[in-house]
Design a protein around this motif. Sequence first.
Motif, PDB file in Angstrom:
ATOM      1  N   ALA A  62      18.895 -35.884  28.578  1.00  0.00           N
ATOM      2  CA  ALA A  62      18.701 -35.301  29.912  1.00  0.00           C
ATOM      3  C   ALA A  62      19.476 -33.995  30.033  1.00  0.00           C
ATOM      4  CB  ALA A  62      19.140 -36.288  30.988  1.00  0.00           C
ATOM      5  N   PHE A  63      20.719 -33.999  29.496  1.00  0.00           N
ATOM      6  CA  PHE A  63      21.541 -32.796  29.546  1.00  0.00           C
ATOM      7  C   PHE A  63      20.918 -31.678  28.704  1.00  0.00           C
ATOM      8  CE2 PHE A  63      25.133 -30.220  27.988  1.00  0.00           C
ATOM      9  CZ  PHE A  63      25.637 -29.780  29.206  1.00  0.00           C
ATOM     10  N   ALA A  64      20.408 -32.045  27.524  1.00  0.00           N
ATOM     11  CA  ALA A  64      19.749 -31.059  26.655  1.00  0.00           C
ATOM     12  C   ALA A  64      18.516 -30.448  27.355  1.00  0.00           C
ATOM     13  CB  ALA A  64      19.343 -31.708  25.341  1.00  0.00           C
ATOM     14  N   SER A  65      17.787 -31.294  28.101  1.00  0.00           N
ATOM     15  CA  SER A  65      16.621 -30.797  28.857  1.00  0.00           C
ATOM     16  C   SER A  65      17.046 -29.805  29.920  1.00  0.00           C
ATOM     17  CB  SER A  65      15.878 -31.976  29.495  1.00  0.00           C
ATOM     18  OG  SER A  65      15.408 -32.867  28.513  1.00  0.00           O
ATOM     19  N   LEU A  66      18.170 -30.125  30.591  1.00  0.00           N
ATOM     20  CA  LEU A  66      18.687 -29.226  31.628  1.00  0.00           C
ATOM     21  C   LEU A  66      19.106 -27.893  31.010  1.00  0.00           C
ATOM     22  CD1 LEU A  66      19.518 -28.778  34.565  1.00  0.00           C
ATOM     23  CD2 LEU A  66      21.749 -29.788  33.999  1.00  0.00           C
ATOM     24  N   ILE A  67      19.779 -27.955  29.839  1.00  0.00           N
ATOM     25  CA  ILE A  67      20.193 -26.733  29.147  1.00  0.00           C
ATOM     26  C   ILE A  67      18.963 -25.898  28.771  1.00  0.00           C
ATOM     27  CG2 ILE A  67      21.278 -25.815  27.059  1.00  0.00           C
ATOM     28  CD1 ILE A  67      23.264 -26.897  29.101  1.00  0.00           C
ATOM     29  N   THR A  68      17.906 -26.572  28.338  1.00  0.00           N
ATOM     30  CA  THR A  68      16.668 -25.869  27.955  1.00  0.00           C
ATOM     31  C   THR A  68      16.076 -25.132  29.157  1.00  0.00           C
ATOM     32  OG1 THR A  68      16.228 -27.581  26.311  1.00  0.00           O
ATOM     33  CG2 THR A  68      14.396 -26.135  26.914  1.00  0.00           C
ATOM     34  N   ILE A  69      16.090 -25.788  30.341  1.00  0.00           N
ATOM     35  CA  ILE A  69      15.576 -25.138  31.562  1.00  0.00           C
ATOM     36  C   ILE A  69      16.379 -23.876  31.856  1.00  0.00           C
ATOM     37  CG2 ILE A  69      15.425 -25.356  34.086  1.00  0.00           C
ATOM     38  CD1 ILE A  69      14.600 -28.259  33.698  1.00  0.00           C
ATOM     39  N   ILE A  70      17.704 -23.969  31.690  1.00  0.00           N
ATOM     40  CA  ILE A  70      18.567 -22.818  31.979  1.00  0.00           C
ATOM     41  C   ILE A  70      18.311 -21.692  30.977  1.00  0.00           C
ATOM     42  CG2 ILE A  70      20.972 -22.035  32.071  1.00  0.00           C
ATOM     43  CD1 ILE A  70      21.676 -24.913  33.016  1.00  0.00           C
ATOM     44  N   ILE A  71      18.162 -22.051  29.695  1.00  0.00           N
ATOM     45  CA  ILE A  71      17.966 -21.048  28.646  1.00  0.00           C
ATOM     46  C   ILE A  71      16.660 -20.278  28.866  1.00  0.00           C
ATOM     47  CG2 ILE A  71      17.472 -20.759  26.177  1.00  0.00           C
ATOM     48  CD1 ILE A  71      19.452 -23.033  25.654  1.00  0.00           C
ATOM     49  N   THR A  72      15.624 -21.002  29.295  1.00  0.00           N
ATOM     50  CA  THR A  72      14.313 -20.334  29.479  1.00  0.00           C
ATOM     51  C   THR A  72      14.341 -19.271  30.571  1.00  0.00           C
ATOM     52  OG1 THR A  72      13.619 -22.108  30.977  1.00  0.00           O
ATOM     53  CG2 THR A  72      12.983 -22.309  28.659  1.00  0.00           C
ATOM     54  N   ARG A  73      15.367 -19.312  31.429  1.00  0.00           N
ATOM     55  CA  ARG A  73      15.425 -18.323  32.514  1.00  0.00           C
ATOM     56  C   ARG A  73      16.047 -17.004  32.059  1.00  0.00           C
ATOM     57  NH1 ARG A  73      14.181 -20.902  37.236  1.00  0.00           N
ATOM     58  NH2 ARG A  73      14.936 -19.153  38.506  1.00  0.00           N
ATOM     59  N   PHE A  74      16.579 -16.959  30.849  1.00  0.00           N
ATOM     60  CA  PHE A  74      17.198 -15.730  30.343  1.00  0.00           C
ATOM     61  C   PHE A  74      16.163 -14.685  29.944  1.00  0.00           C
ATOM     62  CE2 PHE A  74      21.089 -18.339  28.821  1.00  0.00           C
ATOM     63  CZ  PHE A  74      21.570 -18.372  30.124  1.00  0.00           C
ATOM     64  N   SER A  75      15.086 -15.142  29.323  1.00  0.00           N
ATOM     65  CA  SER A  75      14.085 -14.206  28.787  1.00  0.00           C
ATOM     66  C   SER A  75      12.758 -14.934  28.588  1.00  0.00           C
ATOM     67  CB  SER A  75      14.567 -13.637  27.440  1.00  0.00           C
ATOM     68  OG  SER A  75      13.515 -12.996  26.757  1.00  0.00           O
ATOM     69  N   LYS A  76      11.683 -14.161  28.721  1.00  0.00           N
ATOM     70  CA  LYS A  76      10.369 -14.741  28.464  1.00  0.00           C
ATOM     71  C   LYS A  76      10.235 -15.174  27.002  1.00  0.00           C
ATOM     72  CE  LYS A  76       7.666 -12.249  31.967  1.00  0.00           C
ATOM     73  NZ  LYS A  76       6.529 -11.306  32.198  1.00  0.00           N
ATOM     74  N   GLN A  77      10.982 -14.515  26.111  1.00  0.00           N
ATOM     75  CA  GLN A  77      10.893 -14.816  24.681  1.00  0.00           C
ATOM     76  C   GLN A  77      11.590 -16.133  24.332  1.00  0.00           C
ATOM     77  OE1 GLN A  77       8.964 -12.841  22.895  1.00  0.00           O
ATOM     78  NE2 GLN A  77       8.703 -11.540  24.713  1.00  0.00           N
ATOM     79  N   SER A  78      12.467 -16.613  25.218  1.00  0.00           N
ATOM     80  CA  SER A  78      13.233 -17.827  24.924  1.00  0.00           C
ATOM     81  C   SER A  78      12.349 -19.053  24.784  1.00  0.00           C
ATOM     82  CB  SER A  78      14.280 -18.056  26.009  1.00  0.00           C
ATOM     83  OG  SER A  78      13.648 -18.248  27.270  1.00  0.00           O
ATOM     84  N   ILE A  79      11.175 -18.990  25.348  1.00  0.00           N
ATOM     85  CA  ILE A  79      10.283 -20.154  25.292  1.00  0.00           C
ATOM     86  C   ILE A  79       9.797 -20.426  23.872  1.00  0.00           C
ATOM     87  CG2 ILE A  79       8.068 -18.984  25.680  1.00  0.00           C
ATOM     88  CD1 ILE A  79       7.483 -21.275  27.727  1.00  0.00           C
ATOM     89  N   ARG A  80       9.850 -19.393  23.021  1.00  0.00           N
ATOM     90  CA  ARG A  80       9.397 -19.561  21.634  1.00  0.00           C
ATOM     91  C   ARG A  80      10.204 -20.623  20.894  1.00  0.00           C
ATOM     92  NH1 ARG A  80       8.309 -13.392  19.394  1.00  0.00           N
ATOM     93  NH2 ARG A  80       6.599 -12.879  20.838  1.00  0.00           N
ATOM     94  N   TYR A  81      11.537 -20.652  21.143  1.00  0.00           N
ATOM     95  CA  TYR A  81      12.361 -21.658  20.470  1.00  0.00           C
ATOM     96  C   TYR A  81      12.717 -22.819  21.391  1.00  0.00           C
ATOM     97  CZ  TYR A  81      15.851 -18.505  22.559  1.00  0.00           C
ATOM     98  OH  TYR A  81      16.562 -17.693  23.405  1.00  0.00           O
ATOM     99  N   SER A  82      12.522 -22.652  22.699  1.00  0.00           N
ATOM    100  CA  SER A  82      12.817 -23.739  23.638  1.00  0.00           C
ATOM    101  C   SER A  82      11.813 -24.875  23.475  1.00  0.00           C
ATOM    102  CB  SER A  82      12.770 -23.231  25.081  1.00  0.00           C
ATOM    103  OG  SER A  82      13.766 -22.263  25.287  1.00  0.00           O
ATOM    104  N   ILE A  83      10.557 -24.537  23.279  1.00  0.00           N
ATOM    105  CA  ILE A  83       9.528 -25.576  23.153  1.00  0.00           C
ATOM    106  C   ILE A  83       9.720 -26.415  21.890  1.00  0.00           C
ATOM    107  CG2 ILE A  83       7.046 -25.935  22.818  1.00  0.00           C
ATOM    108  CD1 ILE A  83       6.531 -23.680  24.774  1.00  0.00           C
ATOM    109  N   PRO A  84       9.925 -25.798  20.703  1.00  0.00           N
ATOM    110  CA  PRO A  84      10.179 -26.627  19.516  1.00  0.00           C
ATOM    111  C   PRO A  84      11.394 -27.543  19.696  1.00  0.00           C
ATOM    112  CG  PRO A  84       9.662 -24.400  18.861  1.00  0.00           C
ATOM    113  CD  PRO A  84       9.816 -24.375  20.341  1.00  0.00           C
ATOM    114  N   ILE A  85      12.469 -27.026  20.345  1.00  0.00           N
ATOM    115  CA  ILE A  85      13.658 -27.855  20.592  1.00  0.00           C
ATOM    116  C   ILE A  85      13.293 -29.041  21.471  1.00  0.00           C
ATOM    117  CG2 ILE A  85      15.905 -27.907  21.742  1.00  0.00           C
ATOM    118  CD1 ILE A  85      16.283 -24.991  20.835  1.00  0.00           C
ATOM    119  N   LEU A  86      12.504 -28.780  22.527  1.00  0.00           N
ATOM    120  CA  LEU A  86      12.082 -29.846  23.438  1.00  0.00           C
ATOM    121  C   LEU A  86      11.273 -30.904  22.709  1.00  0.00           C
ATOM    122  CD1 LEU A  86      11.561 -31.073  26.276  1.00  0.00           C
ATOM    123  CD2 LEU A  86       9.593 -29.523  26.437  1.00  0.00           C
ATOM    124  N   LEU A  87      10.304 -30.457  21.911  1.00  0.00           N
ATOM    125  CA  LEU A  87       9.446 -31.400  21.189  1.00  0.00           C
ATOM    126  C   LEU A  87      10.261 -32.244  20.202  1.00  0.00           C
ATOM    127  CD1 LEU A  87       6.385 -29.050  20.505  1.00  0.00           C
ATOM    128  CD2 LEU A  87       6.500 -30.931  22.152  1.00  0.00           C
TER     129      LEU A  87
END
Length: 498
Positions: A62-87
Motif C-alpha cells: 500500500a505504501f509503495a502504491s502511495l509512493i508511485t502516485i506521488i512519483i507520477t506527479r513529478f513528470s509525465k515521463q515518470s509513468i514509463r517506469y511507474s507502471i512496470p513497478i506497479l505491475l
Amino acid sequence: MTTLKNFLLSGFDFKEDEYESRLQFILLNSILSILIVMLTLLSFIRHIQAQDIQAVIDLCAAFASLITIIITRFSKQSIRYSIPILLTLFYLLITFTFRNVGIIGSTWYIVLILGAFFLKGKKIGLFFSAISILAILGLESISDVKYTMFQYFYITIPIVLSMTFLYLYEQRNEVLNTLLKKQKASLEDEVRKQTFELSKLLLKSQELASIMKNSLVEIYIVDFETDNYLYVNDGAIKALGYSEEELLSMNICDINSSIIHETIKKFKTQMIQNGNAMNISQHTRKDGSSYGVQSFMHKIRYENRDAYVIFDIQISSAQKAQSEILKQKETLAYQAHYDTLTELPNRILFQDRLTQIIAKAKRNKTKFALLFIDLDHFKEINDTYGHEAGDIVLVEVARRLKNCVRASDTVSRLSGDEFLIILEDFDSKESVSTIAKLLVEALQAPIKFQDKDLIVTCSIGISIYPNDSEDGETLVKYADRAMYNAKNIGKNNFKFYV
C-alpha cells in the motif's frame, strides 16, 4: 469534480494527441487508489487474524502504491517506469498471497494481465501472462496444499483465454491505429494539395481581377436580360468620365445613344449561337463628346446570372477611314431613329422604346401611361404663315413637352403635329392627370414668329398599361381614340381611354 479530475491526471494538462497518455494516468491512479484502500483494509484483517507478516507485506505494498502516485506527479515521463513497478508489485503481492488463499487467489492474475495489456501494451501483457502461468504451476512449492492436474488446468485455461483475447484486441487496435494514421496522413496530404491549388487559383484570380480592373481597354459586364451594367473597370471610368457608381446605375443605351433594342437583340442572338459578337459604335462621354470603339462581346455567367462581357477598344488615328465610315453609320442610324427637325425619337425608335418599357413593366410589375398629343389649329398656322412658321412651332412644342416630363420619360414625334409621350413609374392616375394638365397649360403660351404671337393648344388622349392593354399597338390605338374624344368636347384638354 475538478479535484478528482486533477488527481486522476496527476495535475497535468494533456493535448488532443496525448489521449493514450491521459488514459494511462487515469487507469494508473485509479488502480493505485483502489489498491491502497484494499491493501490497507486487508492488512487490518490479517492483523486481527494474527497474520502479521502478511499484514506487513500488505502495508508495504500500500505504501509503495502511495509512493508511485506521488512519483507520477513529478513528470509525465515518470509513468514509463511507474507502471512496470506497479505491475511487478501487484505480481509479487498475488504470488505471496497464494500461501494463505491457495489456488483461488490465482484469479487475480487475470486482473494483473488486464492491467499489463491496457497500461503497457501486448509485449508487457504477454510477459506478465507467462510469469503468472509459471507462478500458478509452481503453486505447490510455496503452499502445503496439493493440487490435481484438473485444478491447474481449470485455473490456467481462463488466464490463457484472457491473454489470447487481450492480445488479439491489442493487435486489432494496432492495425486500426495504423490504418487511421495512414488515412490521416493521406487526408492531410490531400488537404495540403487542395489548399495549395486553391491558393494558386485565388492568387491567379486576384491577378486576373487586377489586370481587368487596371486595363486601359474598356471592360464592361452587362446583365443579359436588362442590359444594365454589373461591372465596369477603370479603363471605362477614365474613358467616359463617369464614376463607377454612376455607370453601374446605367445601361448600354445610355452611352451608345444610337443603339436600339433590336440591335442589342441581334447581338444577343449571335452570342447565343456563336458565343461572341462584334460591333463598331460611338460612345458618348459625360461631357457630351464622343469617340469610336470596336466592341467584342462574349456571353458568360456572372454572380449566378446570365451576362455578357464587352471589351471596347478605342479606334486609333490610324483608323481614320474606318472612323469616318463609323461616323457616317452613326449619322445614318441617328437619322433613321430621330426626327431631324425636333431631334425627338421618331416612330421607329418610339416603337423600340415602347417594346423595352413593356418588357421592363412586365418584369417589375409596374405601370406606365401613354399620352397621344395632337396640336389644335396647327394646320391653320401652317397654311397662313407657311412651313417656316410651322417648323418653329413644332420645335418649340417639342422643347416644352420635354421640359414638362422627366429625363427618363420618352417624348417622340409620331408624324406631322402628332406626338407621343411615355410616362414611367407614376404613383397614381391623379399624377398622370397633373402632368397632362401641365402639358396643356405649357402649350397655351404664345409662340413668337417674327412679329406675330402664334397660339397653339393641344388635345391629349391617355391609355394606361396594363389596365387598358398589355399590347403596345393597342395602347397607341386607345390613346388615339381618347385624344379624339378630347377634341370632340372642345379641344385644349385631355381624356383617359374608357
